[in-house]
Each structure stands twice: as C-alpha cells, then as structure tokens.
Design an enzyme around this catalytic site. Sequence first.
Site, PDB file in Angstrom:
ATOM      1  N   GLU A   1      10.291   2.110   9.966  1.00 33.02           N
ATOM      2  CA  GLU A   1      11.360   3.253   9.699  1.00 33.02           C
ATOM      3  C   GLU A   1      10.767   4.499  10.323  1.00 33.02           C
ATOM      4  O   GLU A   1       9.739   5.125   9.180  1.00 33.02           O
ATOM      5  CB  GLU A   1      12.660   3.739   9.015  1.00 33.02           C
ATOM      6  CG  GLU A   1      13.454   2.290   9.160  1.00 33.02           C
ATOM      7  CD  GLU A   1      13.786   1.844   9.943  1.00 33.02           C
ATOM      8  OE1 GLU A   1      14.125   2.899  10.633  1.00 33.02           O
ATOM      9  OE2 GLU A   1      14.363   1.131  10.541  1.00 33.02           O
TER      10      GLU A   1
ATOM     11  N   LYS B   1       1.050  -1.256   0.238  1.00 35.11           N
ATOM     12  CA  LYS B   1       0.132   0.441   0.160  1.00 35.11           C
ATOM     13  C   LYS B   1       0.784   1.135   0.084  1.00 35.11           C
ATOM     14  O   LYS B   1       1.477   1.281   1.080  1.00 35.11           O
ATOM     15  CB  LYS B   1      -0.925   0.020   1.559  1.00 35.11           C
ATOM     16  CG  LYS B   1      -2.325   1.281   0.886  1.00 35.11           C
ATOM     17  CD  LYS B   1      -2.756   1.742   1.971  1.00 35.11           C
ATOM     18  CE  LYS B   1      -1.526   2.673   2.103  1.00 35.11           C
ATOM     19  NZ  LYS B   1      -1.395   4.321   1.261  1.00 35.11           N
TER      20      LYS B   1
ATOM     21  N   GLU C   1       8.107  17.065  14.769  1.00 32.34           N
ATOM     22  CA  GLU C   1       9.053  16.971  13.855  1.00 32.34           C
ATOM     23  C   GLU C   1       7.940  17.720  12.719  1.00 32.34           C
ATOM     24  O   GLU C   1       6.435  17.905  12.441  1.00 32.34           O
ATOM     25  CB  GLU C   1       8.481  15.539  13.301  1.00 32.34           C
ATOM     26  CG  GLU C   1       9.178  15.588  11.603  1.00 32.34           C
ATOM     27  CD  GLU C   1       8.972  14.033  11.659  1.00 32.34           C
ATOM     28  OE1 GLU C   1       8.115  13.281  11.495  1.00 32.34           O
ATOM     29  OE2 GLU C   1      10.101  13.703  10.884  1.00 32.34           O
TER      30      GLU C   1
ATOM     31  N   GLY D   1       6.669   5.693   7.824  1.00 35.87           N
ATOM     32  CA  GLY D   1       6.085   7.357   8.240  1.00 35.87           C
ATOM     33  C   GLY D   1       6.002   7.814   9.290  1.00 35.87           C
ATOM     34  O   GLY D   1       7.443   7.063   9.848  1.00 35.87           O
ATOM     35  N   SER D   2       5.202   7.893   9.630  1.00 31.26           N
ATOM     36  CA  SER D   2       5.331   8.336  10.929  1.00 31.26           C
ATOM     37  C   SER D   2       5.269   7.817  12.038  1.00 31.26           C
ATOM     38  O   SER D   2       4.531   6.585  12.361  1.00 31.26           O
ATOM     39  CB  SER D   2       3.258   9.559  11.005  1.00 31.26           C
ATOM     40  OG  SER D   2       2.803   9.339  10.555  1.00 31.26           O
TER      41      SER D   2
ATOM     42  N   CYS E   1      13.511  12.123   6.036  1.00 35.38           N
ATOM     43  CA  CYS E   1      13.419  11.958   7.424  1.00 35.38           C
ATOM     44  C   CYS E   1      14.282  12.475   7.758  1.00 35.38           C
ATOM     45  O   CYS E   1      15.221  12.638   9.317  1.00 35.38           O
ATOM     46  CB  CYS E   1      12.858  10.553   7.748  1.00 35.38           C
ATOM     47  SG  CYS E   1      13.768   9.391   5.900  1.00 35.38           S
TER      48      CYS E   1
HETATM   49  P1  NAD Z   1       2.130   8.935   6.932  1.00 35.38           P
HETATM   50  O1  NAD Z   1       3.156   7.943   8.234  1.00 35.38           O
HETATM   51  O2  NAD Z   1       1.804   9.777   7.190  1.00 35.38           O
HETATM   52  O3  NAD Z   1       1.801   7.711   6.080  1.00 35.38           O
HETATM   53  C1  NAD Z   1       2.457   6.825   5.738  1.00 35.38           C
HETATM   54  C2  NAD Z   1       2.055   5.390   4.893  1.00 35.38           C
HETATM   55  O4  NAD Z   1       1.265   5.354   5.921  1.00 35.38           O
HETATM   56  C3  NAD Z   1       1.214   6.094   3.621  1.00 35.38           C
HETATM   57  O5  NAD Z   1       0.965   5.004   3.339  1.00 35.38           O
HETATM   58  C4  NAD Z   1      -0.786   6.297   4.468  1.00 35.38           C
HETATM   59  O6  NAD Z   1      -1.233   6.423   3.264  1.00 35.38           O
HETATM   60  C5  NAD Z   1      -0.355   4.939   5.701  1.00 35.38           C
HETATM   61  N1  NAD Z   1      -1.200   5.997   7.145  1.00 35.38           N
HETATM   62  C6  NAD Z   1      -1.383   6.961   7.230  1.00 35.38           C
HETATM   63  N2  NAD Z   1      -2.635   7.055   7.917  1.00 35.38           N
HETATM   64  C7  NAD Z   1      -2.592   5.954   8.282  1.00 35.38           C
HETATM   65  C8  NAD Z   1      -3.117   4.944   8.740  1.00 35.38           C
HETATM   66  N3  NAD Z   1      -3.973   5.852  10.501  1.00 35.38           N
HETATM   67  N4  NAD Z   1      -3.630   3.642   8.943  1.00 35.38           N
HETATM   68  C9  NAD Z   1      -2.201   3.393   8.435  1.00 35.38           C
HETATM   69  N5  NAD Z   1      -1.604   3.196   7.444  1.00 35.38           N
HETATM   70  C10 NAD Z   1      -1.711   4.940   7.306  1.00 35.38           C
HETATM   71  O7  NAD Z   1       3.653   9.597   6.490  1.00 35.38           O
HETATM   72  P2  NAD Z   1       4.413  10.560   5.002  1.00 35.38           P
HETATM   73  O8  NAD Z   1       3.264  11.903   5.485  1.00 35.38           O
HETATM   74  O9  NAD Z   1       3.921   9.802   3.923  1.00 35.38           O
HETATM   75  O10 NAD Z   1       5.807  10.250   5.109  1.00 35.38           O
HETATM   76  C11 NAD Z   1       6.752  11.087   6.380  1.00 35.38           C
HETATM   77  C12 NAD Z   1       6.457  10.528   7.745  1.00 35.38           C
HETATM   78  O11 NAD Z   1       7.652   9.378   7.654  1.00 35.38           O
HETATM   79  C13 NAD Z   1       7.961  11.451   9.011  1.00 35.38           C
HETATM   80  O12 NAD Z   1       7.650  11.348   9.866  1.00 35.38           O
HETATM   81  C14 NAD Z   1       9.053  10.985   8.630  1.00 35.38           C
HETATM   82  O13 NAD Z   1      10.102  11.196   9.199  1.00 35.38           O
HETATM   83  C15 NAD Z   1       8.883   9.433   7.557  1.00 35.38           C
HETATM   84  N6  NAD Z   1       9.976   8.949   7.035  1.00 35.38           N
HETATM   85  C16 NAD Z   1      10.760   7.971   8.039  1.00 35.38           C
HETATM   86  C17 NAD Z   1      11.559   7.666   7.046  1.00 35.38           C
HETATM   87  C18 NAD Z   1      13.389   6.541   8.225  1.00 35.38           C
HETATM   88  O14 NAD Z   1      13.630   5.985   7.715  1.00 35.38           O
HETATM   89  N7  NAD Z   1      13.165   6.645   9.443  1.00 35.38           N
HETATM   90  C19 NAD Z   1      12.189   7.670   5.925  1.00 35.38           C
HETATM   91  C20 NAD Z   1      10.660   8.143   5.347  1.00 35.38           C
HETATM   92  C21 NAD Z   1      10.013   9.184   6.449  1.00 35.38           C
END
Ligand code: NAD
Length: 546
Positions: free
Chosen positions: A293, A212, A425, A265-266, A327
């Site tokens: 991550e 996804k 963040e 993601g977050s 990130c």
């Molecule tokens: P996000 O958490 O909003 O989304 C990530 C994924 O999760 C997407 O596919 C999204 O559709 C899905 N998602 C969102 N809400 C959800 C929920 N309630 N339940 C299940 N899935 C859900 O993150 P983003 O805005 O796409 O990316 C930015 C974040 O990612 C920042 O916090 C950043 O620090 C982090 N990030 C971390 C790394 C790392 O290596 N540590 C790398 C890249 C990004």
Amino acid sequence: MADAHVHTPPPANEAVRSYAPGTPERASVQARLADLTDANTEIPLVIGGKPVMSANLRPINAPHRHELVVGRHVTGGVKETQAAIDAALAARPGWASTPFKDRAAIFLRAAALLAGPWRDTVNAATMLGQSKTVQQAEIDSAAELIDFWRFNVHYADQLLAQQPGSDPTAWNRMEYRGLEGFVFAITPFNFTSIALNLPTAPALMGNTVVFKPSRETLLVCHFLMEVLRVAGLPDGVINMIAGDAVQISGQVLADRNLAGIHFTGSTGVFQSLWKTVGNNIAKYRTYPRLVGETGGKDFILAHPSADQTALTTAMIRGAFEYQGQKCSAPSRAYIPQSTWKRIKADLAEQVEGIPMGDIADFRNFMGAVINEEAFKKHKGAIAYARGNARSSIVAGGRTDARQGWFVRPTVIETTDPSFRLMEEELFGPILTVYAYPDKDFDRTLDIVDQTSPYALTGAIFARDRAAVIKAADRLVHAAGNFYVNDKPTGAVVGLQPFGGARASGTNDKAGSPLNLVRWTSPRTVKETYVPPMDYRYPYMADELPT
Ligand code: NAD
C-alpha cells in the site's frame, strides 16, 4: 486431544476514548507520557524472542522537541539480518502446526492487553516518537490496532470455513497453509496500527516474519513486541530488525526462502522492491506474494450544490490532522468558483487559528512533521508556491524549526489544475485548491481522474444526487476508498476496508479477508472412499455382437 468445532468471538470496534479534561484516561495517559519523556528507552532488536543489545545505539528524537531523545535503538547489520531470517525459518514448523484457534487466541489476548493495561504506554510512545496528539494516537495505536487484531481473527475464521463441495465417493477439503518460507514486513512511520498489522496478519495465517519497522516508530514497536510476547507469541514468529533499510532489504530479498513482502510506504520504495524480486525471481523456492500500500494524492471535489460548512470542515480535518501525514489526507481540492468565493475567507481564518505545538500540551490540534527531511521538503514546496505566478498562499505558509519540525497548516490556491503541487505527493500539511468555473463540473471530473498517477482516496461533496452518481461513475478508478459528503480520511477496520490502486498499491485492503488471503497457500485434499481397481474404462470393452 479433545475435538470441538470452535468459532471465534464476533468482533466489535474498540470505542475511542475522549481524553477530555477531568476524565480518568486523560490523567493516566499524561502520567505515562511524563514517564516515557524522561525514560530514554533502550530499544533492542528482537530475534528468536531474545532482545539483542549492542553498544552501537542511535538516538530517536521527538519531532516536536529536537533536544529530547525519547529512545536509543540498536542498529543491526548483515549478521543480525541473517539471524532474523534464520530465526523466522526455525520457528516456522512449530508455528505452522499450531492450531488456528491457539494462534487466534494469542492475538485476541494481545488486543485485550492493548485495550487495557498497555494502552497508555502505546499511546504515549506514539505521541512522543511520531508527534501525534492524544486523539490521533488513540485512533491509531489503540483503537485501530485493537480492531486489526480482533477483526483479522474473525476474517481468518471465515476464510478457513470456505470449503469445496463433496459427493458420496469422496470428501474434498481445503487446508489453508502458511506460505513456504518467511514473510518480510516493511512498515511506514505514520501509523502504529499499520506497523503491527503488517507482521501480525501473515503471522495469524501461520507465517513467520522478519519485521523491519520505520526508524521513527521503533519506540512504540519495542513496546508492542513486548505486548505480543506477554500475549504468548512464541519466540521467532516475529523478528524485529532495525538498521540500514537498503542493506536489510537487499539481503532479505536475496534469500531463496522469501515467500512474501507486506509493505506500506512510498511508491518508489515499493517499486524498487518489486524490481529486485523480479531480478531474483528464478532463485526463490516459491513466487513471493507482493502486497504494497503506497503513496497518494488524495482529492476533495465539491459540486456547486455542496454544503459549504461540511466542505470547509472536511478540508481542514482531512488535510491537517496528523500534519497531513496520513496516506488518505486530501492534498488537492477542486472547488466551484462561486463556492470558493464564499468559503475562502472563513477557511483561511479557521486554518490560521489552528493550535499547533508540543503534543504534551493537549490544547494543540497539530504537532510537528516527522523529521528534518520532511520539513525541508514542505518548506521547499511552500517557497515554490510563493514564488510562482500561478499560485498564492491563502493561509499558513510559515515554518519554524527552532524547537521542532513545525510547518503551519497551509492552503495554496492555484489557477492551473496541472500545477506541480496538484500532482505530487508531499505528505505534509499542505492543501492546494483549484477553483474551477461552475459550469465545468464534467470537465473537472476528467481532470481529477487524470492529474496524478495515484488512486488512494477521494471525496465528492454535493447535495445534488445526479452529481454524486456522475462523480462516483467517472471516478471509479480514481480512488480505492471513495467518500460521499465526508473527508477522505479515518477509515475504520471492519467498516471501510482500506487500500488504493494505480500507483497507490496492490489494493489488498488491510483489515479484510482480501488481505489475509494473500498470506495463505491453500492445499486441496481429495480423499476417495473406494478407489477404482481397474484402469480400463467401460467404453473400452468389446463391442456388443450385432
Ligand atoms: P518510506 O517509503 O520512506 O518508508 C517505508 C519503509 O520502507 C520504512 O520502513 C523504511 O525504512 C523503508 N525503506 C525506505 N527506503 C527504502 C529502500 N530504499 N529500500 C527498502 N526499504 C526502504 O515511507 P514513509 O515515509 O515511512 O511513509 C510515508 C509513505 O507511506 C507515503 O508515501 C504514504 O502515502 C505511504 N503510506 C501509504 C499507506 C496506504 O495505505 N496506501 C499508508 C501509510 C503510508
């Protein structure tokens, strides 16, 4: 079948192209960008190798040009999510019994296709969908993804070579099985390379996947699914689904065959997934592997002995490339007051001069932030800093949403090391600086360590070696990727394995054997040559006559 002890080819990092004026790569990526700008690409789901179309299409707009629809994607629901799970489970036996060398060959071929004929398409789609400059697209969707595919093959080969000892009575072996069930890959908007590494790393290890991607990356993921198909990935090994993230995740996490989650993601979303898995734990066939991550509040710490030009450049490149949406991007800096006095005006002048705009104009250093939600968050943070007695705007601080989601690169100075923008963040082009008294370097180390719950990346700038040693020691748990005299972004596969701890993730280091090990469930086999024929042990024999 003919036998051979096959070794995978040694990997090398993909060279990054310059796209300087007059180069052939510049002309060819610009032509592809023009094609895709007008293409309004339809993006199906991919389930069991088949495109799934529907009349229910949702537009994806370019972040830097609201009116431009770069693609329209299918939105799946409960039926499609179930079909993706079923397809992954159906493909599993065939994929798990495909020899490693054949699985590896598919990903090596995908890397070569991406390095050659697909490079422009994938870079152009990343530029349009995620508002990356050509440089940022090239280091991500081309170079890093090619590296992931080549290096993972090499690391998997090394892992498989790890075998236990044997003795003359028995031969012991470790077989590296895929997990029993399917893996769920959930990926972020900000890196195309991560989007594809998360499903393909488990697939290389023999797993099948429900994938996804983030909505904002669907255009480029559409093309990369095609690259994998052309490379020979069998139907159903990776099934791409799009739609309501909460519904899809809830359904997938309720399936007893869930064997692992590969998430980036977050922090909040990963924690909610973990909680759901915890609540469902008795239902699963096996304990799901949880690899995530997550967020960061990355830092730059300067010592009074730091080189000022190197420091200023690292702050600008680190904090503002890709609009601060890496990130690893530093969003808090700790600068000695004497240094800050000397660099502040120059930093402000350089930041004010940063060219920003449509990524199709190659003179720009920055594009737009990803969407309206991000734009509003950054605008709100700037307003908060402007209206606060403990902070002032040093550079930037302006936003413009007329054509795209543009946030000027912004430097904020605060007198309070616990200021909100030093802790939270934001994931945008906002760098907050705390100028500390020169004599307080030691105390500042503790502040850096304890200010935020995250521990992803960080950098120390110093010429004085004792300061470097002290910072590396005191900040040992403050960053999973620690930089000395360099910006804390730009990790390269094979050179700086990437990942953080604390609230930043499980630190399974993407693009390293440590990550691949999570996607395998080894079976130990002992094969005895001459088994015992009597259950009794010698000590049980009759005592000798005295
Ligand atoms: P996000 O958490 O909003 O989304 C990530 C994924 O999760 C997407 O596919 C999204 O559709 C899905 N998602 C969102 N809400 C959800 C929920 N309630 N339940 C299940 N899935 C859900 O993150 P983003 O805005 O796409 O990316 C930015 C974040 O990612 C920042 O916090 C950043 O620090 C982090 N990030 C971390 C790394 C790392 O290596 N540590 C790398 C890249 C990004």
